[in-house]
Design an enzyme around this catalytic site. Sequence first.
Site, PDB file in Angstrom:
ATOM      1  N   GLU A  79      29.308  58.959  43.939  1.00 55.30           N
ATOM      2  CA  GLU A  79      29.845  59.509  44.906  1.00 55.30           C
ATOM      3  C   GLU A  79      31.043  60.460  44.278  1.00 55.30           C
ATOM      4  OE1 GLU A  79      32.794  57.052  47.148  1.00 55.30           O
ATOM      5  OE2 GLU A  79      31.819  55.460  46.031  1.00 55.30           O
ATOM      6  N   CYS A 111      29.794  53.215  47.368  1.00 56.05           N
ATOM      7  CA  CYS A 111      29.356  52.634  46.185  1.00 56.05           C
ATOM      8  C   CYS A 111      27.834  51.810  46.240  1.00 56.05           C
ATOM      9  CB  CYS A 111      30.332  51.504  46.218  1.00 56.05           C
ATOM     10  SG  CYS A 111      32.005  52.069  45.941  1.00 56.05           S
ATOM     11  N   HIS A 233      29.791  43.605  44.605  1.00 54.88           N
ATOM     12  CA  HIS A 233      30.622  44.835  44.566  1.00 54.88           C
ATOM     13  C   HIS A 233      31.999  44.526  44.425  1.00 54.88           C
ATOM     14  CE1 HIS A 233      32.396  48.940  44.961  1.00 54.88           C
ATOM     15  NE2 HIS A 233      32.951  48.584  45.985  1.00 54.88           N
TER      16      HIS A 233
HETATM   17  P1  HMG Z   1      48.061  47.068  49.805  1.00 50.74           P
HETATM   18  O1  HMG Z   1      48.821  47.372  51.115  1.00 50.74           O
HETATM   19  O2  HMG Z   1      48.737  47.812  48.753  1.00 50.74           O
HETATM   20  O3  HMG Z   1      48.247  45.504  49.541  1.00 50.74           O
HETATM   21  O4  HMG Z   1      46.508  47.491  49.860  1.00 50.74           O
HETATM   22  P2  HMG Z   1      48.312  44.285  50.414  1.00 50.74           P
HETATM   23  O5  HMG Z   1      49.811  44.254  51.040  1.00 50.74           O
HETATM   24  O6  HMG Z   1      47.319  43.852  51.494  1.00 50.74           O
HETATM   25  O7  HMG Z   1      48.402  43.184  49.251  1.00 50.74           O
HETATM   26  C1  HMG Z   1      47.177  42.903  48.470  1.00 50.74           C
HETATM   27  C2  HMG Z   1      47.193  41.283  48.458  1.00 50.74           C
HETATM   28  O8  HMG Z   1      48.095  41.079  47.164  1.00 50.74           O
HETATM   29  C3  HMG Z   1      47.064  40.766  49.456  1.00 50.74           C
HETATM   30  O9  HMG Z   1      46.600  39.371  49.203  1.00 50.74           O
HETATM   31  C4  HMG Z   1      48.703  40.075  49.411  1.00 50.74           C
HETATM   32  O10 HMG Z   1      49.123  38.829  49.683  1.00 50.74           O
HETATM   33  C5  HMG Z   1      48.876  40.082  47.846  1.00 50.74           C
HETATM   34  P3  HMG Z   1      45.502  38.941  50.579  1.00 50.74           P
HETATM   35  O11 HMG Z   1      46.308  38.387  51.548  1.00 50.74           O
HETATM   36  O12 HMG Z   1      44.669  40.343  50.810  1.00 50.74           O
HETATM   37  O13 HMG Z   1      44.582  37.797  49.893  1.00 50.74           O
HETATM   38  N1  HMG Z   1      50.230  39.885  47.219  1.00 50.74           N
HETATM   39  C6  HMG Z   1      50.709  39.228  46.247  1.00 50.74           C
HETATM   40  N2  HMG Z   1      50.229  38.332  45.403  1.00 50.74           N
HETATM   41  C7  HMG Z   1      51.078  37.838  44.521  1.00 50.74           C
HETATM   42  N3  HMG Z   1      51.933  37.946  44.041  1.00 50.74           N
HETATM   43  C8  HMG Z   1      52.812  38.964  44.768  1.00 50.74           C
HETATM   44  C9  HMG Z   1      52.134  39.661  46.002  1.00 50.74           C
HETATM   45  N4  HMG Z   1      52.351  40.696  46.945  1.00 50.74           N
HETATM   46  C10 HMG Z   1      51.180  40.849  47.714  1.00 50.74           C
HETATM   47  N5  HMG Z   1      54.169  39.311  44.650  1.00 50.74           N
HETATM   48  C11 HMG Z   1      44.355  47.651  49.309  1.00 50.74           C
HETATM   49  C12 HMG Z   1      45.586  46.720  49.106  1.00 50.74           C
HETATM   50  C13 HMG Z   1      43.189  46.717  48.558  1.00 50.74           C
HETATM   51  C14 HMG Z   1      43.988  47.837  50.790  1.00 50.74           C
HETATM   52  C15 HMG Z   1      44.659  49.001  48.697  1.00 50.74           C
HETATM   53  O14 HMG Z   1      44.704  48.983  47.419  1.00 50.74           O
HETATM   54  C16 HMG Z   1      43.578  49.999  49.031  1.00 50.74           C
HETATM   55  O15 HMG Z   1      43.274  50.548  50.126  1.00 50.74           O
HETATM   56  N6  HMG Z   1      42.511  50.199  47.942  1.00 50.74           N
HETATM   57  C17 HMG Z   1      41.351  50.814  48.300  1.00 50.74           C
HETATM   58  C18 HMG Z   1      40.536  50.611  49.532  1.00 50.74           C
HETATM   59  C19 HMG Z   1      39.622  49.388  48.900  1.00 50.74           C
HETATM   60  O16 HMG Z   1      39.364  48.888  47.679  1.00 50.74           O
HETATM   61  N7  HMG Z   1      38.897  48.549  49.908  1.00 50.74           N
HETATM   62  C20 HMG Z   1      37.718  47.458  49.439  1.00 50.74           C
HETATM   63  C21 HMG Z   1      36.881  47.215  50.411  1.00 50.74           C
HETATM   64  S1  HMG Z   1      35.866  48.779  50.774  1.00 50.74           S
HETATM   65  C22 HMG Z   1      35.030  49.005  49.364  1.00 50.74           C
HETATM   66  O17 HMG Z   1      34.966  47.954  48.537  1.00 50.74           O
HETATM   67  C23 HMG Z   1      34.165  50.259  49.228  1.00 50.74           C
HETATM   68  C24 HMG Z   1      34.957  51.104  47.729  1.00 50.74           C
HETATM   69  O18 HMG Z   1      34.687  50.672  46.519  1.00 50.74           O
HETATM   70  C25 HMG Z   1      34.556  52.549  48.233  1.00 50.74           C
HETATM   71  C26 HMG Z   1      33.244  52.936  48.283  1.00 50.74           C
HETATM   72  O19 HMG Z   1      32.270  52.045  48.761  1.00 50.74           O
HETATM   73  O20 HMG Z   1      32.616  54.107  47.549  1.00 50.74           O
HETATM   74  C27 HMG Z   1      36.423  51.016  48.181  1.00 50.74           C
END
Ligand code: HMG
Length: 391
Positions: A79, A111, A233
Amino acid sequence: MKIGIDKIGFFTPHLYVDMEKLAEARNIDPAKFTIGIGQSQMAVPPITQDTVTMAANAALQILDEDDKQSVDFVIFGTETGVDHSKSAAVYVHGLLGIQPQARSIEVKQACFGATAAIQMAKGYIALHPESKVLVLASDIARYGLNTAGESTQGAGAVAMLISANPRILVLEDDNSMLTDDIMDFWRPIYSDKAFVDGKYSNEQYILFFTKVWQAYKEKTGLDFSDFEAICFHLPYTKMGKKALMAVLDDAAEEDASRLMDNYQVSTTYNRNVGNIYTGSLYLSLLSLLEQKEDLEAGSRIGLFSYGSGAVGEFFTGILEAGFQNHLFRDEHEKQFAARKEISVDEYEKIFEEQLPTDGSKVEFDIDEDPAVICLAGVEGHSRKYVNKQTV
Ligand code: HMG
């Protein structure tokens, strides 16, 4: 006829940034990245590596002269391709010296691209059992500096040879698929960075997995006890864990603990590379195959592919006797050991570097890059690739 993965190779650029140091630079608790997201290191591609060179370097590792004569179909899942018209597969075909009577194309669905390529390859081999198909999965994940997605970037490629009588994994035929038109993650043609609704993308990923897993179980009558491991994935290593935990409530304790333990092993390489989009599922499979010492032939491995937008698929494979002898584990471990850590400042500089878009000429110092195949420059809007083994 048995059809599946005969060889599997992997390449990631030689530079990485430490996730704890990235967290500190962003005033974030490092545990959020290492535990909350589940990433330790993030691969950083220098300007001399792009989607084409990474795929070519991964394929170079696995193809011998016989393979180059037998491959007559190259399918490139990506992609983050380098051209809206010419397929990245054509460049790789040329760089590797694959015999000319071949088809070379690119496929895209976020992906999911490499999974589409594998399924296409499987159908092709069923009609042409003497042929071999080279499936390439290569991407650079970019969300931008100081964005929520930054901790889930990465770069790398997986190359797989798909053939009859494969020596690693025989693919079974009970796939369960799902498509739904959603906006969880996308990248408009004019943008070099992805747009994402992060929380929604997480929810959809889990929903897609629970749906295709349920459909698979209804279709086959198989259940957790029939699986040695399920690979996911992995946009980041916590993601697959969340999806697996969402379905494990009904599992017997023994099955749940085996699947969770093996899930952990299957995240080994991804944790130190980051998201490589379409190659991520196959990097996870590679982690399991190369890092789980007591994996036995005959075991069934589940694979969950997810491509935002979105398409999901659950499919399975059975490990062939002696599969361990056909892996490139030492090469992959050496590749990781030879990588160089860079500072957050250096990563930011590299991230902002751009190729000229006005037709002007630029040349790069490819001696700085230990990879065999590099982008040596651009001239007249045309990328100049070099295979150091053939110059
Ligand atoms: P964010 O807002 O930075 O993080 O976004 P958050 O606030 O949701 O925190 C993430 C996790 O860290 C949470 O755990 C928190 O509790 C924890 P969860 O509740 O989810 O289990 N956390 C802590 N843990 C330990 N100590 C601490 C602490 N503080 C917080 N101190 C997000 C995270 C992944 C959403 C962001 O990075 C993002 O948007 N990433 C890109 C999108 C993505 O990867 N999506 C995944 C599904 S879609 C997919 O897989 C397709 C893709 O590969 C693309 C394609 O298909 O081409 C992306």
